[in-house]
Scaffold this motif. Structure first.
Motif, PDB file in Angstrom:
ATOM      1  N   VAL A  96       0.879  -1.334   0.002  1.00 43.27           N
ATOM      2  CA  VAL A  96       0.095   0.205   0.007  1.00 43.27           C
ATOM      3  C   VAL A  96       0.739   1.262  -0.025  1.00 43.27           C
ATOM      4  N   SER A  97       0.655   2.109  -0.876  1.00 47.21           N
ATOM      5  CA  SER A  97       1.218   3.358  -0.868  1.00 47.21           C
ATOM      6  C   SER A  97       0.260   4.673  -0.287  1.00 47.21           C
ATOM      7  N   VAL A  98       0.712   5.394   0.757  1.00 49.72           N
ATOM      8  CA  VAL A  98      -0.059   6.176   1.247  1.00 49.72           C
ATOM      9  C   VAL A  98       0.577   7.603   0.741  1.00 49.72           C
ATOM     10  N   SER A  99      -0.385   8.502   0.658  1.00 54.75           N
ATOM     11  CA  SER A  99      -0.120   9.778   0.320  1.00 54.75           C
ATOM     12  C   SER A  99       0.273  10.608   1.239  1.00 54.75           C
ATOM     13  N   ILE A 100       1.253  11.242   1.394  1.00 52.51           N
ATOM     14  CA  ILE A 100       1.888  12.279   2.527  1.00 52.51           C
ATOM     15  C   ILE A 100       2.510  13.331   1.687  1.00 52.51           C
ATOM     16  N   ASP A 101       1.953  14.771   1.719  1.00 49.01           N
ATOM     17  CA  ASP A 101       2.214  15.623   0.782  1.00 49.01           C
ATOM     18  C   ASP A 101       3.146  16.780   1.521  1.00 49.01           C
ATOM     19  N   GLY A 102       4.054  16.386   2.245  1.00 47.79           N
ATOM     20  CA  GLY A 102       4.957  17.458   3.078  1.00 47.79           C
ATOM     21  C   GLY A 102       4.692  17.160   4.694  1.00 47.79           C
ATOM     22  N   LEU A 103       5.342  18.164   5.455  1.00 46.63           N
ATOM     23  CA  LEU A 103       5.364  17.772   6.883  1.00 46.63           C
ATOM     24  C   LEU A 103       3.872  18.129   7.200  1.00 46.63           C
ATOM     25  N   GLU A 104       3.659  18.201   8.590  1.00 47.58           N
ATOM     26  CA  GLU A 104       2.302  17.982   9.281  1.00 47.58           C
ATOM     27  C   GLU A 104       1.339  19.235   8.860  1.00 47.58           C
ATOM     28  N   GLN A 105       1.904  20.534   9.159  1.00 45.98           N
ATOM     29  CA  GLN A 105       1.135  21.477   8.673  1.00 45.98           C
ATOM     30  C   GLN A 105       0.532  21.658   7.543  1.00 45.98           C
ATOM     31  N   GLU A 106       1.661  21.529   6.466  1.00 47.28           N
ATOM     32  CA  GLU A 106       1.417  21.420   4.832  1.00 47.28           C
ATOM     33  C   GLU A 106       0.402  20.557   4.622  1.00 47.28           C
ATOM     34  N   HIS A 107       0.777  19.326   4.727  1.00 52.97           N
ATOM     35  CA  HIS A 107      -0.071  17.909   4.441  1.00 52.97           C
ATOM     36  C   HIS A 107      -1.364  18.136   4.886  1.00 52.97           C
ATOM     37  N   ASN A 108      -1.795  18.509   6.264  1.00 51.17           N
ATOM     38  CA  ASN A 108      -2.973  18.709   6.668  1.00 51.17           C
ATOM     39  C   ASN A 108      -3.952  19.992   5.955  1.00 51.17           C
ATOM     40  N   ALA A 109      -3.297  20.681   5.466  1.00 57.60           N
ATOM     41  CA  ALA A 109      -3.699  22.176   4.628  1.00 57.60           C
ATOM     42  C   ALA A 109      -4.057  21.570   3.417  1.00 57.60           C
ATOM     43  N   ILE A 110      -3.226  20.803   2.682  1.00 59.31           N
ATOM     44  CA  ILE A 110      -3.301  20.369   1.489  1.00 59.31           C
ATOM     45  C   ILE A 110      -4.737  19.248   1.262  1.00 59.31           C
ATOM     46  N   ARG A 111      -4.725  18.543   2.192  1.00 59.25           N
ATOM     47  CA  ARG A 111      -5.528  17.315   2.416  1.00 59.25           C
ATOM     48  C   ARG A 111      -7.134  17.590   2.956  1.00 59.25           C
ATOM     49  N   GLY A 112      -7.283  19.027   3.648  1.00 60.86           N
ATOM     50  CA  GLY A 112      -8.326  19.526   3.949  1.00 60.86           C
ATOM     51  C   GLY A 112      -8.741  18.758   5.313  1.00 60.86           C
ATOM     52  N   LYS A 113      -8.064  18.327   6.041  1.00 57.28           N
ATOM     53  CA  LYS A 113      -8.416  17.557   7.547  1.00 57.28           C
ATOM     54  C   LYS A 113      -7.193  17.859   8.552  1.00 57.28           C
ATOM     55  N   PRO A 114      -7.728  18.379   9.551  1.00 57.30           N
ATOM     56  CA  PRO A 114      -6.649  18.727  10.384  1.00 57.30           C
ATOM     57  C   PRO A 114      -5.844  17.678  11.335  1.00 57.30           C
ATOM     58  N   ASP A 115      -6.261  16.381  11.114  1.00 53.93           N
ATOM     59  CA  ASP A 115      -5.484  15.272  11.416  1.00 53.93           C
ATOM     60  C   ASP A 115      -5.215  14.245  10.584  1.00 53.93           C
ATOM     61  N   SER A 116      -5.062  14.774   9.232  1.00 54.66           N
ATOM     62  CA  SER A 116      -4.758  13.705   8.387  1.00 54.66           C
ATOM     63  C   SER A 116      -3.265  13.335   8.229  1.00 54.66           C
ATOM     64  N   TRP A 117      -2.316  14.063   8.837  1.00 55.91           N
ATOM     65  CA  TRP A 117      -0.839  13.580   8.753  1.00 55.91           C
ATOM     66  C   TRP A 117      -0.729  12.740  10.019  1.00 55.91           C
ATOM     67  N   SER A 118      -1.283  12.707  10.962  1.00 55.67           N
ATOM     68  CA  SER A 118      -1.169  11.800  12.004  1.00 55.67           C
ATOM     69  C   SER A 118      -1.761  10.571  11.770  1.00 55.67           C
TER      70      SER A 118
END
Length: 179
Positions: A96-118
């Protein structure tokens, strides 16, 4: 296998969110799987939207495996429980490949969910515990490019084996969000 998605990614090329009215039925998906096997396809990757939001997705994964093909998946990694991860392994999903688009703050902003990175890192840990090979996809932005070495260190620390770095294509949501 569906456009239904539980994230709101600013760079989503397919503008995923709601499922299409004309998505393949289970029998149509099984027919397609049989055709792919007959053609000699060796590996099928389930994607969406978010593939696991389709009710019959594990049946589809199992049929791909039954037809002799390797079944893998790409996911946003949001909302996958330990039980779901176990069912994925049982269905034969081997990587499985999981999409992670940067460090926490940027990833969460891009993904539209505040806990997406965690959630992504929790999902990676669950897959690793179950012996599912993990990888990560990262779409580079102007903001994230400078932090790639820090993200690399975090991915290595959690046992990621493959890392695909990609550029966003200006289509769908990405065309509306050129930053």
């Amino acid at each position: 296998i569906t456009l239904k998605c539980n994230l709101a990614c600013s760079h989503c090329g397919s503008r995923a969110g709601d499922k299409r009215n004309d998505e393949l039925s289970t029998s149509e998906a099984f027919d397609l799987i049989e055709q792919m096997a007959d053609l000699g396809i060796k590996e099928v990757t389930l994607i969406g939207g978010e593939a696991y939001l389709r009710p019959d997705w594990l049946m589809i994964a199992s049929e791909i495996k039954r037809q002799g093909m390797k079944v893998t998946m790409t996911t946003g990694g949001y909302g996958i429980s330990r039980g779901t991860a176990k069912r994925m392994a049982q269905a034969g999903i081997s990587a499985v490949s999981v999409s992670i688009d940067g460090l926490e703050q940027e990833h969460n902003a891009i993904r539209g969910k505040p806990d997406s990175w965690s959630q992504c890192f929790k999902t990676l840990s669950q897959f690793n515990d179950l012996g599912i090979h993990t990888g990560v996809n990262t779409t580079i932005t102007r903001k994230s490019a400078k932090n790639l070495p820090l993200l690399y260190d975090k991915l290595i620390a959690v046992g990621v084996k493959n890392w695909r770095i990609q550029l966003a294509v200006p289509m769908g949501n990405a065309a509306d969000n050129n930053e």
